[in-house]
Design an enzyme around this catalytic site. Structure first.
Site, PDB file in Angstrom:
ATOM      1  N   SER A 541      -7.152   5.347   0.622  1.00 46.48           N
ATOM      2  CA  SER A 541      -7.993   4.797   1.787  1.00 46.48           C
ATOM      3  C   SER A 541      -9.474   5.480   1.718  1.00 46.48           C
ATOM      4  CB  SER A 541      -7.584   4.655   3.075  1.00 46.48           C
ATOM      5  OG  SER A 541      -8.267   3.713   3.935  1.00 46.48           O
ATOM      6  N   ASP A 626      -3.990  -6.488   2.115  1.00 48.37           N
ATOM      7  CA  ASP A 626      -4.617  -5.066   2.822  1.00 48.37           C
ATOM      8  C   ASP A 626      -5.758  -5.588   3.710  1.00 48.37           C
ATOM      9  OD1 ASP A 626      -6.126  -2.710   3.538  1.00 48.37           O
ATOM     10  OD2 ASP A 626      -5.444  -1.775   1.485  1.00 48.37           O
ATOM     11  N   HIS A 661      -2.082  -2.471   3.717  1.00 48.33           N
ATOM     12  CA  HIS A 661      -2.664  -1.111   3.685  1.00 48.33           C
ATOM     13  C   HIS A 661      -1.675  -0.119   3.798  1.00 48.33           C
ATOM     14  CE1 HIS A 661      -6.228   1.359   3.673  1.00 48.33           C
ATOM     15  NE2 HIS A 661      -5.802   1.990   4.442  1.00 48.33           N
TER      16      HIS A 661
END
Length: 689
Positions: A541, A626, A661
């Site tokens: 991330s 995501d 995610h």
């Protein structure tokens, strides 16, 4: 792994001009953001096919790793019960089960078990399944819970009668998972609805159990899309709270008495730029953790319920300390427990409210993580806390606040021949190029020689004030047992060393984050922990942004990189306010509609700074669904790298076509991606087996 003769996917170039502030960028792969475009999906599938072909020679090793990781996890396991009201609540796993079964027992752990929800039954046949928390009414009869089956973090709320086992007919879609609260009447339910464009929670609604969802009432709407919103019932049960947080800038709470559910939420302390606070209600007063009056590491204040509006009545309980960050508090009838952070380590400070005597809980290891657990009761002298280190599995303790005696309730089991005494952890400080002292937590097997020949995996995150603590991982043993060293760099952008540590790694100081990581890498090389041909790095991330930045800045330092769901197209994303989460991030990265922010972000944005040069071996992962870092950021990055990089190193991308995610759901399924990442690294380190 050899990729000679295996043809990498190619992507059609469709130049798009992106102009602002008199400056134009050309984005050849902008069109990859067309999620429903068959050509885009074909390209993503082609990348998966290419990865499978390249990694085919080590497929059996990858499967061995998966089974190895899986074998360390106890097949039948159970959390330590927490007593709330008349029941003990816990979750357990059954052999072969991917998801937890939520249970309770009335008044005694010897009582018959009640199964509240069976995650395995709810998730059966679904490619993705996640529970978004649950809340139970005061009379302990009705359960509200949220479920996400897409991985976009849109949770559908259902209601279950725990006595009859029947589900109510109403379903509330597109809610913020875990942000639920019951009023004390056992029928009025509050929840947050998410905007389906930005995926931000922005409205609080009131629902009456047994009625049509379309008749629900809107009770609060957040107009400023830079604020994130949460909703919960306070520990005292007296108030339902709406918390609105503009990360690192300001906070605002609204409260409603749970006995007056049809009333109006009232502001506790109005939002003001620069004022961040959190609150805890106890008896006739509130405790307030606040950065008022220049307390950048926060101070603790208190005020009587009826005097909240008059800030001159707020009294200091714990003053601000420059060297100590006040993270959180837990209030009991006779004790106050503070979770603090000093020199990168968490500390638990216990204060007897009657005698004013205090002490710190002793942990006895050089690098570790400890934090306050779930403590729903006020009238007790027992603190539940969690402890772990890089050599000690997660351990749940009940701590007697008076006698200072720890009672280990459970240490997470690691199946196999694991012995924590076979591993050693270190904590050192690296002097960065500007003189900052960066904590570095290191773990390795005692038999590993520190002669520069061992492979090393360096990890970090470094954003949003999130502190990456030195915790245990049974998965990581697959590296350590093969001679790897593992290091966590506690770089600026996190909050390990206090609030200034965060402030000095965001906005116009973001490049400190990347420099810190590189300085830690050079320290590890210079001090014989590893060499550049054995140094690997991993981040996800915002940590994926970190990976993208360091390989643009110092690619020669690293043998291989794993960038998970990486945020790499910083400028384009932050210019598009329709993309989920963008507006709430302006105070983290800057708003590129302002020229100075645009130019600074452009100087480090990984996608914008890809150039013709040699890059390390690279594995990039993402998920089609995501909701935080859209799949097209890593897809565009990989496409651009393929065109410009001058080396023959590996460049692989894995796209989970069914997840978001957080990757695959389920306690075992999620290990498959870890096995793939570790196989990639271990193969490059030439130590398969």
């Amino acid at each position: 792994m050899k990729h000679d003769g295996i043809v990498a996917p190619t992507v059609q170039i469709q130049p798009k001009e992106l102009s602002i502030h008199g400056h134009t960028r050309i984005d050849n792969y902008y069109w990859l953001n067309e999620r429903e475009n068959p050509e885009v999906l074909a390209y993503l599938n082609a990348e998966n096919d290419y990865l499978n072909q390249v990694m085919a020679p080590i497929k059996s090793f990858e499967e061995t790793l998966f089974e190895e990781m899986k074998s360390r996890i106890k097949k039948q396991d159970e959390s330590v019960p927490v007593k709330e009201g008349n029941y003990y609540y816990y979750a357990r796993f059954i052999e072969g089960g991917e998801y937890p079964i939520y249970c309770r027992k009335k008044e005694s752990l010897d009582a018959p078990e009640e199964i509240l929800l069976d995650g395995n039954k709810l998730g059966k046949g679904k490619s993705y399944f996640n529970m978004g928390g649950y809340e139970i009414t005061d009379n302990e009869e009705i359960m509200a819970y949220g479920v996400d089956t897409v991985s976009r973090r849109n949770y559908t709320v259902r209601f279950k009668n725990l006595h009859t086992g029947k589900l109510y007919k109403e379903q509330i879609k597109n809610t913020e998972g875990g942000s639920y609260a019951w009023a004390s009447d056992n029928k009025t339910f509050f929840y947050i609805r998410r905007d389906q464009q930005t995926l931000l929670g922005y409205q609080v609604w009131r629902h009456i159990l047994g009625t049509e969802v379309k008749s629900d009432e809107l009770v609060y709407e957040e107009k400023d899309n830079q604020f994130y919103m949460g909703l919960y019932r306070m520990k005292s049960k007296k108030y339902i709270a709406i918390g609105c947080d503009h990360n690192g800038v300001s906070t605002e709470y609204r409260l409603l008495e749970a006995t007056k559910p049809m009333g109006e939420f009232k502001v506790f302390s109005e939002r003001a730029r620069g004022h961040e606070y959190s609150i805890e209600h106890f008896q006739d007063k509130f405790y307030i953790k606040t950065n008022r009056e220049g307390a950048i590491n926060f101070q603790l204040m208190e005020v009587k319920e009826k005097q909240v509006a008059d800030q001159t009545k707020w009294k200091v309980v714990i003053p601000h300390r420059k060297e100590v960050l006040l993270e959180s508090i837990e209030v009991f009838e006779n004790h106050l427990v503070l979770q603090e952070r000093k020199e990168g380590l968490t500390q638990l400070r216990v204060i007897n409210q009657n005698t004013k005597k205090e002490h710190y809980v002793d942990f006895g290891e050089p690098t570790y993580d400890a934090y306050i657990g779930t403590n729903p009761e006020f009238n007790t002298n027992i603190l539940r806390f969690i402890y772990t280190s890089m050599t000690t599995p997660g351990s749940t303790f009940d701590y007697n606040l008076d006698t200072q005696i720890k009672d280990l309730k459970k240490e997470q089991a690691v199946i196999g021949d694991f012995n924590k005494n076979n591993y050693v952890s270190e904590r050192v400080f690296v002097i960065a190029r500007d003189g900052a002292k960066i904590p570095l937590s290191i773990v390795y097997k005692k038999s590993t020689q520190l002669d520069g020949k061992a492979p090393l995996l360096q990890y970090s995150y470094g954003s949003y004030g999130y502190s990456t603590d030195a915790t245990f991982s049974s998965v990581r043993l697959s590296l350590l047992d093969r001679g790897f060293i593992y290091a966590i760099a506690h770089i600026r952008g996190g909050q390990e060393m206090g609030r200034e540590w965060y402030d000095n790694g965001k906005m116009f100081k973001k490049i400190n984050t990347f420099n810190d990581f590189i300085d830690c890498s050079e320290f590890l090389i210079n001090n014989q922990y590893c060499s550049p041909n054995k140094l690997f790095a991993m981040g996800g991330s915002a940590g994926g942004l970190l990976m993208g930045a360091i390989i643009n800045m110092k690619p020669e330092l690293y043998r291989g990189i794993v960038a998970s769901v990486p945020f790499v197209d910083v400028v384009t994303t932050m210019l598009d306010e329709s993309i989920p989460l963008t507006t709430g991030e302006f105070e983290e990265w800057g708003n590129p509609k302002n020229r100075d922010a645009y130019e600074y972000m452009l100087s480090y944005s990984p996608y914008d700074n890809v150039s013709k040069k040699a890059y390390p071996n690279l594995l990039v992962t993402t998920g089609l669904h995501d909701s935080q870092v859209q799949y097209f950021e890593p897809a565009k990055w990989v496409a651009k790298l393929r065109t410009l990089k001058t080396d023959s190193n590996l460049l692989l991308m894995y796209i989970d076509m069914e997840a978001g995610h957080g990757g695959a759901s389920g306690r075992f399924a999620s290990l498959k991606l870890m096995a793939k990442e570790y196989a990639f690294i271990i193969d490059l380190a030439d130590i398969l087996g």
